[in-house]
Design a protein around this motif. Sequence first.
Motif, PDB file in Angstrom:
ATOM      1  N   TYR A  80     -12.052 -12.645 -51.792  1.00 46.44           N
ATOM      2  CA  TYR A  80     -10.863 -13.470 -51.941  1.00 46.44           C
ATOM      3  C   TYR A  80      -9.800 -12.601 -52.474  1.00 46.44           C
ATOM      4  N   GLY A  81      -8.613 -13.230 -52.543  1.00 50.53           N
ATOM      5  CA  GLY A  81      -7.400 -12.653 -52.962  1.00 50.53           C
ATOM      6  C   GLY A  81      -6.232 -12.440 -51.913  1.00 50.53           C
ATOM      7  N   GLY A  82      -5.110 -13.185 -52.180  1.00 52.88           N
ATOM      8  CA  GLY A  82      -4.148 -13.020 -51.051  1.00 52.88           C
ATOM      9  C   GLY A  82      -4.152 -13.917 -49.822  1.00 52.88           C
ATOM     10  N   ASN A  83      -4.371 -13.213 -48.721  1.00 57.28           N
ATOM     11  CA  ASN A  83      -4.594 -14.088 -47.598  1.00 57.28           C
ATOM     12  C   ASN A  83      -6.102 -13.948 -47.080  1.00 57.28           C
ATOM     13  N   THR A  84      -6.746 -13.108 -47.911  1.00 57.53           N
ATOM     14  CA  THR A  84      -8.383 -12.747 -47.447  1.00 57.53           C
ATOM     15  C   THR A  84      -8.914 -13.731 -47.090  1.00 57.53           C
ATOM     16  N   ARG A  85      -9.115 -14.985 -47.918  1.00 56.53           N
ATOM     17  CA  ARG A  85     -10.162 -16.028 -47.704  1.00 56.53           C
ATOM     18  C   ARG A  85      -9.851 -16.835 -46.326  1.00 56.53           C
ATOM     19  N   LEU A  86      -8.317 -16.826 -46.122  1.00 57.41           N
ATOM     20  CA  LEU A  86      -8.045 -17.475 -44.617  1.00 57.41           C
ATOM     21  C   LEU A  86      -8.268 -16.425 -43.653  1.00 57.41           C
ATOM     22  N   HIS A  87      -8.181 -15.313 -43.681  1.00 66.15           N
ATOM     23  CA  HIS A  87      -8.299 -14.480 -42.814  1.00 66.15           C
ATOM     24  C   HIS A  87      -9.893 -14.473 -42.412  1.00 66.15           C
ATOM     25  N   LEU A  88     -10.711 -14.313 -43.399  1.00 61.42           N
ATOM     26  CA  LEU A  88     -12.233 -14.643 -43.293  1.00 61.42           C
ATOM     27  C   LEU A  88     -12.468 -15.878 -42.614  1.00 61.42           C
TER      28      LEU A  88
END
Length: 728
Positions: free
Chosen positions: A704-712
């Motif tokens: 997670y962090g920043g846009n990471t979760r959405l990207h995943l």
Amino acid sequence: MKYLQLSFCVCVLFVASLTAQNKQITLEEIWNGTFRTERMDVLHSMANGQQYSVFNFDRSTRSTSIDIYDYKTLEKVTTLVDSRNISELNYFTNYTFSEDETKVLLATNEESIYRHSVLGNYFVYNVKDQSVVSVSDERIQEPTFSPDGSKVAYVFNNNIYVKDLTSGATTQVTTDGVKNKIINGITDWVYEEEFAFVRAFEWNADGTKIAFIRFDETNVPEFSMDVYGESLYPTQQVFKYPKAGEANSLVSLHLYDLDTKAIEAVKVNKEYNDFYIPRIKWTNDANVLSAHYLNRKQNALDLWLIDADKNTSSLVLAETDKAYVDVTDNLTFLKDNSFIWTSEKDGYNHIYHYSKKGELINQVTTGNWEVTAYYGYDEKSDRIFYQSVENGSINRDVYSVKLNGRSKKRLSQAVGTNNADFSADFSYFINTFSNTTTPPVYTLNKASTGDVIKNIKDNKALVQQLSDYTISAKEFSTINVNGNDLNMWMIKPANFDASKEYPVLMFQYSGPGSQQVANTWSSYNDYWYQHLAQKGYIIACVDGRGTGYKGAAFKKVTYEQLGKYEVEDQISAAKQLAALPYVDATRIGIWGWSFGGFMSSNCLFKGNDVFKMAIAVAPVTSWRFYDTVYTERYNGLPQDNASGYDDNSPINHVNKLQGDFLLVHGSADDNVHVQNTMRLVESLVQADKQFDWAIYPDKNHGIYGGNTRLHLYKKMTNFLNENLGDKL
């Protein structure tokens, strides 16, 4: 099972009102806080039993406060601390009261180290004169008030210090702390992760002594992780991590006398060669310390009482099990130093009352159900308060019972998940209730009867917001798999047509003692499942053998064969789902994270005749790569059980891969090392198996962090659409 039928009916009624709307849940909304629930943060019952404090954050001013509320009226009495009035800090992120509540520890500049541990700057706020004192100019760990609030003990650079708040003087207690060698008063990595505590020191009742655990990590192998950052050259994080079968820290228990400044090693009257000390706790007697000693195999747990003046010890309780003994925080000493203890020794987790010498007085609770939380004992009413699954393993209820096991009373009323936070004098409790159709509801209840006095928060705004969306029911049922009735939930598209065939995505975690099929409010994943259901997927989840809250035998059947029966149950359940007339048997997938990623990998490899695809996030791919405490607890030592390790590890079954496989990991995962994925990738390559994979730089186990979760989640959704939803 009647509770399952009831929950399903409630779901249907709720969804009937919601599915009239057709707004679609987007991935962006899931991860930008659109569906955030209102909660009560850092709730603390004041010593008077009539008031409670709550941590509040004002987004408009970026300030934080501790606000005091009255239990009876729920009205705010006062703002005890407001960061806007403290020039020494911008805002604080946590707080802890001294025992007499005249002082408050305020945490600032907190930075996570591992799962539970943090570094931070801390200030002591004096409630009487509003003065503020810094505990240390350095960023420190685990500052803790002495019982009278006159001192604060803490750890800096692996050494224990004590600050006298009256004189301002600071005393260094230990001097031998060295990174990756010696730790005093703070747990090492594996204790923090697997025994779930960080502070390894405790004040005695009168503040004259501190007991602490010392960790000698010298012989523990090091693990290093590249940290890529933004500089020209990456750096490395190097820490001690004992993998299964390797050397653990050598632990020892010590006593520090504040008057003499002497440190003495604790002696117990038993020879231990390789052991853990997973808990220490002072009794009500300032000279008597309790300590848990657990053997390396974790099937023998001893409770010792240590006389701190004489440095003598007595073994008062010894728990053994053919598989393993779980460590809990439920040990409670009564005024006479008799104690309350929880144990699975009769096959289910229950509450027991022992004398101070370890003689069994009585078993307080009994039945084919589990106690899931112990809240405390009220001497005035002679009642124990606890949570259990007596009303069905997917539900949680709050109960009280006399110390002698009589006059049991159910205090919670609604069917779902209930959790209680009691006032200091056990007059009231704040009940947090939710189920699959009701977001968290906070109510004030009478502890004597459970009667609701007032509603506090109900998240009605979220319910109203969700009424604009197409929401599918989460249907609970049971499925008979390999001779066991397993709990299951299923989410179908809102416009479900039984004459059509749908692709199915199975989700599971399956780790020992875990539960995913629970009658509780939505997690972020549940919103993702709603998004997928809108696209035409059926999502299902089955809790197989090895999961929790159905008795010790059901949970411990996987001992020394971790991953064998769990995988068999998921494959068998998938085959039963494939036989349903509305399921497309050629389009069944499975996914999971961590232990769930281990499972989804194994299911795809071993169940290649039923699973078309799998997603594995941060998976263990060989049990030889994971830590000592967790892996050996459930699988024994690899030196003694090689086949249990290797036969059930995905890395040894890559040749069976036939379907589509997405493998995801964070490169800075200190828990399940990216080594697991790298080694699996190499095995897949050498077996000439095609697959997809993604590495998230400098992200830990949570990715997670920043846009990471959405990207995943976009990546996983696209992978599903390409490989499972091709006919949608």
